[in-house]
Design a protein around this motif. Structure first.
Motif, PDB file in Angstrom:
ATOM      1  N   TYR A 106      48.849  53.240  23.194  1.00 49.14           N
ATOM      2  CA  TYR A 106      49.443  54.368  23.923  1.00 49.14           C
ATOM      3  C   TYR A 106      48.393  55.159  24.702  1.00 49.14           C
ATOM      4  O   TYR A 106      48.664  55.664  25.787  1.00 49.14           O
ATOM      5  CB  TYR A 106      50.133  55.252  22.871  1.00 49.14           C
ATOM      6  N   HIS A 107      47.151  55.241  24.128  1.00 50.95           N
ATOM      7  CA  HIS A 107      46.144  56.097  24.763  1.00 50.95           C
ATOM      8  C   HIS A 107      45.360  55.411  25.881  1.00 50.95           C
ATOM      9  O   HIS A 107      44.608  56.055  26.594  1.00 50.95           O
ATOM     10  CB  HIS A 107      45.146  56.613  23.706  1.00 50.95           C
ATOM     11  N   ILE A 108      45.548  54.106  26.020  1.00 53.96           N
ATOM     12  CA  ILE A 108      44.673  53.362  26.932  1.00 53.96           C
ATOM     13  C   ILE A 108      44.806  53.873  28.375  1.00 53.96           C
ATOM     14  O   ILE A 108      43.825  54.092  29.073  1.00 53.96           O
ATOM     15  CB  ILE A 108      44.960  51.843  26.850  1.00 53.96           C
ATOM     16  N   LEU A 131      43.265  57.974  28.229  1.00 57.00           N
ATOM     17  CA  LEU A 131      41.885  58.172  27.775  1.00 57.00           C
ATOM     18  C   LEU A 131      40.916  57.189  28.448  1.00 57.00           C
ATOM     19  O   LEU A 131      39.803  57.550  28.801  1.00 57.00           O
ATOM     20  CB  LEU A 131      41.812  58.019  26.250  1.00 57.00           C
ATOM     21  N   HIS A 132      41.362  55.957  28.594  1.00 59.07           N
ATOM     22  CA  HIS A 132      40.458  54.926  29.124  1.00 59.07           C
ATOM     23  C   HIS A 132      40.744  54.612  30.595  1.00 59.07           C
ATOM     24  O   HIS A 132      40.487  53.493  31.048  1.00 59.07           O
ATOM     25  CB  HIS A 132      40.595  53.640  28.306  1.00 59.07           C
ATOM     26  N   LYS A 133      41.300  55.585  31.332  1.00 54.21           N
ATOM     27  CA  LYS A 133      41.799  55.236  32.677  1.00 54.21           C
ATOM     28  C   LYS A 133      40.715  54.705  33.613  1.00 54.21           C
ATOM     29  O   LYS A 133      40.984  53.847  34.446  1.00 54.21           O
ATOM     30  CB  LYS A 133      42.555  56.404  33.313  1.00 54.21           C
ATOM     31  N   ASP A 179      43.133  54.656  13.431  1.00 51.89           N
ATOM     32  CA  ASP A 179      44.312  55.045  14.226  1.00 51.89           C
ATOM     33  C   ASP A 179      44.113  54.684  15.703  1.00 51.89           C
ATOM     34  O   ASP A 179      45.020  54.180  16.366  1.00 51.89           O
ATOM     35  CB  ASP A 179      44.542  56.568  14.146  1.00 51.89           C
ATOM     36  N   ALA A 180      42.894  54.964  16.197  1.00 50.23           N
ATOM     37  CA  ALA A 180      42.627  54.761  17.628  1.00 50.23           C
ATOM     38  C   ALA A 180      42.757  53.293  18.032  1.00 50.23           C
ATOM     39  O   ALA A 180      43.076  52.982  19.171  1.00 50.23           O
ATOM     40  CB  ALA A 180      41.229  55.266  17.969  1.00 50.23           C
ATOM     41  N   PHE A 181      42.495  52.393  17.074  1.00 49.66           N
ATOM     42  CA  PHE A 181      42.552  50.970  17.410  1.00 49.66           C
ATOM     43  C   PHE A 181      43.902  50.340  17.058  1.00 49.66           C
ATOM     44  O   PHE A 181      44.074  49.139  17.203  1.00 49.66           O
ATOM     45  CB  PHE A 181      41.401  50.218  16.722  1.00 49.66           C
ATOM     46  N   GLU A 207      34.680  57.979  24.519  1.00 52.47           N
ATOM     47  CA  GLU A 207      36.137  58.114  24.613  1.00 52.47           C
ATOM     48  C   GLU A 207      36.777  58.110  23.219  1.00 52.47           C
ATOM     49  O   GLU A 207      37.212  59.144  22.734  1.00 52.47           O
ATOM     50  CB  GLU A 207      36.683  57.030  25.549  1.00 52.47           C
ATOM     51  N   ASP A 208      36.800  56.958  22.522  1.00 48.19           N
ATOM     52  CA  ASP A 208      37.536  56.894  21.246  1.00 48.19           C
ATOM     53  C   ASP A 208      36.926  57.795  20.173  1.00 48.19           C
ATOM     54  O   ASP A 208      37.644  58.570  19.523  1.00 48.19           O
ATOM     55  CB  ASP A 208      37.580  55.445  20.737  1.00 48.19           C
ATOM     56  N   ILE A 209      35.616  57.694  19.950  1.00 51.63           N
ATOM     57  CA  ILE A 209      34.995  58.494  18.877  1.00 51.63           C
ATOM     58  C   ILE A 209      35.006  59.976  19.261  1.00 51.63           C
ATOM     59  O   ILE A 209      35.249  60.847  18.421  1.00 51.63           O
ATOM     60  CB  ILE A 209      33.558  57.997  18.586  1.00 51.63           C
TER      61      ILE A 209
END
Ligand code: FES
Ligand SMILES: [Fe+2]
Length: 387
Positions: free
Chosen positions: A218-220, A223-225, A212-214, A345-347
């Motif tokens: 939308y989350h970039i 979450l990854h700011k 889902d994360a990949f 972040e993702d995991i």
């Protein structure tokens, strides 16, 4: 090698989205029942319908040379890859036909072997799986030819990757299985790459949370700011389905300047494309490719339980940059992406989400139109698992 037609269409979609400042998202919001991430019955159906029936990526071709064997325990079945002196690759169960001993221990890399000798009583197998020698053979009854050969698994090599179906009853037809991906994968010349580093780890989360994360950009932004968002746009993506597989481009910041040109021409080379957008694929069911600007992350997943997964991340680099003077650069890059972005972040989010599922706060999770690819993926999982 020119840009594949499907990728050119995705890049054109991105150009239009950037030029019009109008992101193009899916048509509908989707609801995914939380039970899909919790239920032992659903997990069992997924293992059977996906992880014991479909071709799974077990190695990069460069990981095993002629005259070598390579054990692989990623998929809950002890696999043994063997490449004979002529270069032909086969897959077997890593299990002796005498009394079932494991044949080859995992040392983390391929091992040169003229034959495979069982460490228990010394039955000896050729790299084509044939039984070559039994100590005190006269102690055993005669049996039909081949009856004591290693159990072979369906195996095929394509695009620099090795696929295995971890079940002797299975079959493999990569033309049919990969479909349109067969036209897209050659562009990336994966066979020319070399594994720089592999990391394998287990995490307390359902495997689908990682996929889902990949599948959504939308989350970039949030979450990854502080890590990768400075290189990406906010939510501009184009994706396409090839059967159950999903191929996408996520627009990078450089696309804005490119799209603003009066006559902007699509790059025909990988390097040019990877500056404008990051190509990524979900090779169904469990592999994620991410073509960063100068290397490839190849991630494979396995559900060790309903709420646990095994993560295997191979970092693949160009062969001409696989020299010692490049090593510090790749070390730093791998740390940044594997530890900084993926683990922290993702995991991390996948694990936190799994913990939240147990509270019963949500009966289902909601995917917005910007996350449409999640709906595609979950529909494919559901139908292959027979649910
Ligand atoms: S178990 Fe392998 S030779 Fe006996
Ligand atoms: Fe992410």
């Amino acid at each position: 090698m020119t840009l594949p037609a499907s990728t050119a269409a995705q890049l054109e979609s991105i150009r239009v989205q950037v030029a019009s400042q109008q992101p193009r998202w899916g048509d509908a919001e989707t609801h995914i029942p939380v039970q899909r991430y919790l239920s032992p019955e659903i997990w069992r159906a997924e293992v059977q319908g996906l992880f014991r029936s479909l071709p799974l990526i077990a190695a990069h071709s460069s990981e095993i040379a002629p005259g070598q064997v390579l054990p692989n325990d990623s998929y809950g079945v002890p696999l043994l890859l063997a490449r004979d002196a002529h270069g032909e690759l086969r897959a077997f169960l890593n299990v002796c036909r005498h009394r079932g001993m494991r044949l080859v221990e995992d040392t983390g890399r391929a091992q040169p072997k003229a034959s495979v000798v069982c460490p228990y009583h010394g039955w000896t197998y050729k790299l084509d799986g044939g039984l070559r020698h039994m100590l005190h053979a006269e102690a055993f009854d005669p049996c039909p030819a081949g009856a004591r050969d290693l159990v072979a698994l369906p195996c095929a090599e394509r695009h620099g990757l090795v696929w295995v179906v971890p079940s002797a009853e299975g079959s493999i037809d990569l033309d049919a299985f990969l479909g349109g991906l067969n036209d897209e994968l050659p562009f990336y010349e994966i066979a020319q790459l070399k594994v720089f580093r592999t990391i394998e780890a287990e995490y307390p989360a359902n495997w689908k949370l990682i996929v889902d994360a990949f599948l959504e950009p939308y989350h970039i932004r949030v979450l990854h700011k502080d890590t990768i968002y400075p290189f990406f746009t906010d939510g501009i993506t184009a994706a396409e389905r090839f059967g159950p597989h999903i191929s996408s481009l996520v627009a990078r910041r450089a696309v804005q300047e490119w799209a603003a040109q009066p006559r902007c021409v699509a790059p025909q080379e990988q390097d040019g494309l990877r500056e404008l957008a990051t190509p990524s694929q979900v090779i169904f069911p469990n592999t994620i490719t991410i073509f960063h600007p100068d290397y490839l992350s190849l991630i494979t997943l396995y559900p060790t339980g309903p709420e646990t997964l095994r993560w295997t991340h191979r970092m693949l680099i160009p062969q001409d940059k696989a020299t010692p003077d490049w090593a510090p650069h790749w070390e730093k890059t791998f740390r940044l992406i594997e530890q900084g972005v993926f683990q922290k972040e993702d995991i991390h989010c996948a694990v936190r989400i799994q913990q939240g599922f147990a509270t019963g706060a949500n009966e289902y999770v909601t995917a917005g139109r910007v996350e449409q690819a999640l709906a595609w993926f979950h529909e494919s999982v559901r139908s292959h698992a027979g649910l």
